[in-house]
Design an enzyme around this catalytic site. Structure first.
Site, mmCIF file in Angstrom:
data_model
loop_
_atom_site.group_PDB
_atom_site.id
_atom_site.type_symbol
_atom_site.label_atom_id
_atom_site.label_comp_id
_atom_site.label_asym_id
_atom_site.label_seq_id
_atom_site.Cartn_x
_atom_site.Cartn_y
_atom_site.Cartn_z
ATOM 1 N N PHE A 144 -30.865 55.162 30.333
ATOM 2 C CA PHE A 144 -30.041 55.846 31.331
ATOM 3 C C PHE A 144 -30.474 55.372 32.718
ATOM 4 C CE2 PHE A 144 -28.227 59.867 33.279
ATOM 5 C CZ PHE A 144 -26.920 59.572 32.925
ATOM 6 N N THR A 199 -31.117 49.486 27.375
ATOM 7 C CA THR A 199 -32.506 49.448 27.826
ATOM 8 C C THR A 199 -32.782 48.069 28.429
ATOM 9 O OG1 THR A 199 -33.378 48.684 25.702
ATOM 10 C CG2 THR A 199 -33.203 51.074 26.004
ATOM 11 N N LYS A 205 -29.446 41.390 26.699
ATOM 12 C CA LYS A 205 -29.382 39.998 26.228
ATOM 13 C C LYS A 205 -30.353 39.705 25.089
ATOM 14 C CE LYS A 205 -29.073 40.131 30.322
ATOM 15 N NZ LYS A 205 -29.150 40.225 31.761
ATOM 16 N N GLU A 264 -32.961 42.144 37.032
ATOM 17 C CA GLU A 264 -33.517 42.714 35.810
ATOM 18 C C GLU A 264 -34.686 43.631 36.172
ATOM 19 O OE1 GLU A 264 -32.230 41.870 32.540
ATOM 20 O OE2 GLU A 264 -30.729 41.263 33.996
ATOM 21 N N ASP A 294 -33.034 34.674 32.632
ATOM 22 C CA ASP A 294 -31.815 35.450 32.378
ATOM 23 C C ASP A 294 -30.639 34.502 32.112
ATOM 24 O OD1 ASP A 294 -30.130 38.045 32.724
ATOM 25 O OD2 ASP A 294 -29.242 36.634 34.136
ATOM 26 N N LYS A 342 -28.323 33.694 28.647
ATOM 27 C CA LYS A 342 -26.846 33.670 28.621
ATOM 28 C C LYS A 342 -26.339 32.325 28.102
ATOM 29 C CE LYS A 342 -26.629 37.016 32.374
ATOM 30 N NZ LYS A 342 -26.715 37.202 33.810
HETATM 31 N N1 HSE Z 1 -29.912 40.323 36.355
HETATM 32 C C1 HSE Z 1 -28.654 39.870 35.901
HETATM 33 C C2 HSE Z 1 -27.991 39.022 36.970
HETATM 34 C C3 HSE Z 1 -27.799 41.042 35.545
HETATM 35 O O1 HSE Z 1 -28.460 39.063 38.114
HETATM 36 O O2 HSE Z 1 -27.040 38.306 36.684
HETATM 37 C C4 HSE Z 1 -26.612 40.723 34.728
HETATM 38 O O3 HSE Z 1 -26.949 40.093 33.520
#
Ligand code: HSE
Length: 341
Positions: A9, A94, A123, A207, A218, A222
């Site tokens: 949350f 989370t 992710k 993040e 990150d 992706k």
């Molecule tokens: N921390 C990630 C970003 C959030 O800045 O793109 C979305 O995945």
């Protein structure tokens, strides 16, 4: 009536709740969608469960004040709560751990194996264990939905799975991390690296551990998700080469400007000689290139396809409401397709 459990949350959990609350009447009238939040588990605020629906006004008030939840508190660990609650659907929101996938991976397994749909922007499970999660979902007659894992609510996974289905995609390239794009944009205005990173955290872009953003991890997660889900590559995160923006200085940015260019953190997946190659690295992009004009926390991806040539999508890549929307769109897809809840 869709019963929802929220695992986490924080920024996104509050975002999806705000959207559901603000659009309650619209969602009911337009889609016949009605919901109750029956369980929340949060590392800071505690675990709460009420099969008839939680007092969400109070939960929100307490969470915003940084207090522990005081009503409907249950003495159950997360996995037990997920398994035993009467939710139809769990939102896993989370923090991302791209090394182990945990604790989200245990949450997803518990939900799917007890017949609950999973919608997630995390992710970890998507980049590390997508095939296992998909199999578990199929075996239990539920779905594992991950639109929010790439470019927040800007439709990427659903675009390639839906409107672009039938096109073979040979290359995907673009800006996949909102935090670093925001930082590079603000640094161009003269703001220092540490200062702008702090603002990106305050705005809910970064993040929980922002090294994941600035070191490129990150975006690497992706890229792995896109390689495996869109191109069926079967690669691991470690197969994607990765360099972040930590070495880019204000001087580098000024020099790029002199050369009519801008630094961008570029993620790329490409089919070459039957192999799929993934990479993340900063690149100096000429101002005449469309990616050079993508500023702030905005993301942009170009899909190179056999039937349409290049298709580019530009949209928000991070943020509370923007990622909250990714959760909403997957919830509505489950409601629409399965008519289960
Ligand atoms: N921390 C990630 C970003 C959030 O800045 O793109 C979305 O995945």
């Amino acid at each position: 009536m869709t019963n929802i459990a929220l695992l986490g949350f924080g920024t996104v959990g509050k975002g999806i709740y705000e959207i559901l609350k603000d659009k309650e009447v619209y969602l009911k009238e337009k889609y016949g969608f009605d919901y109750k939040i029956v369980a929340i588990s949060d590392f800071a605020f505690g675990n709460v469960y009420n099969p008839n629906g939680l007092d969400m006004e109070l939960m929100m008030e307490e969470a915003l004040a940084g207090k522990k939840f005081s009503k409907d508190v249950v003495d159950m660990d997360n996995v037990t709560l997920i398994k035993e609650c009467n939710a139809d659907l769990m939102c896993e929101l989370t923090y991302t751990d791209l090394s182990t996938g945990g604790p989200a991976i245990d949450h997803c397994k518990a939900a799917l194996s007890s017949g609950k749909h999973v919608v997630t922007s995390n992710k970890g499970p998507a980049a590390l264990y997508y095939p296992e999660m998909k199999k578990l979902a199929d075996e239990n007659g539920v779905t594992f939905m991950i639109e929010g894992t790439v470019c927040a609510g800007t439709p990427i996974i659903n675009l390639t799975d839906g409107p672009l289905a039938g096109c073979e995609i040979s290359k995907i390239r673009g800006i996949l991390n909102g935090t670093t794009n925001y930082m590079l944009s603000e640094m161009e205005k003269g703001m220092a690296y540490d200062e702008v990173l702090k603002v990106a955290q305050e705005l809910g872009y970064a993040e929980a551990d922002p090294t994941g953003d600035v070191e490129g991890h990150d975006a690497r997660g992706k890229v792995t998700i896109l390689a495996n889900i869109v191109m069926g590559a079967g690669i691991k995160i470690a197969d994607v080469s990765c360099e972040g923006i930590t070495k880019i200085t204000l001087e580098d940015i000024a020099k790029a400007k002199e050369q009519n260019a801008r630094w961008k953190l570029i993620g790329s997946v490409e089919k070459k000689d039957g192999k799929v190659i993934g990479s993340v690295a900063p690149e100096m992009v000429d101002m005449s290139h469309p990616l050079a004009g993508v500023m702030g926390a905005t993301n942009a991806l170009t899909f190179t396809t056999d039937l349409l040539g290049d298709v580019t999508i530009v949209g928000p890549g991070a943020g509370k409401i923007e990622t909250g929307f990714s959760i909403l769109t997957d919830i509505l897809a489950i409601h629409r397709n399965k008519k289960c809840c």
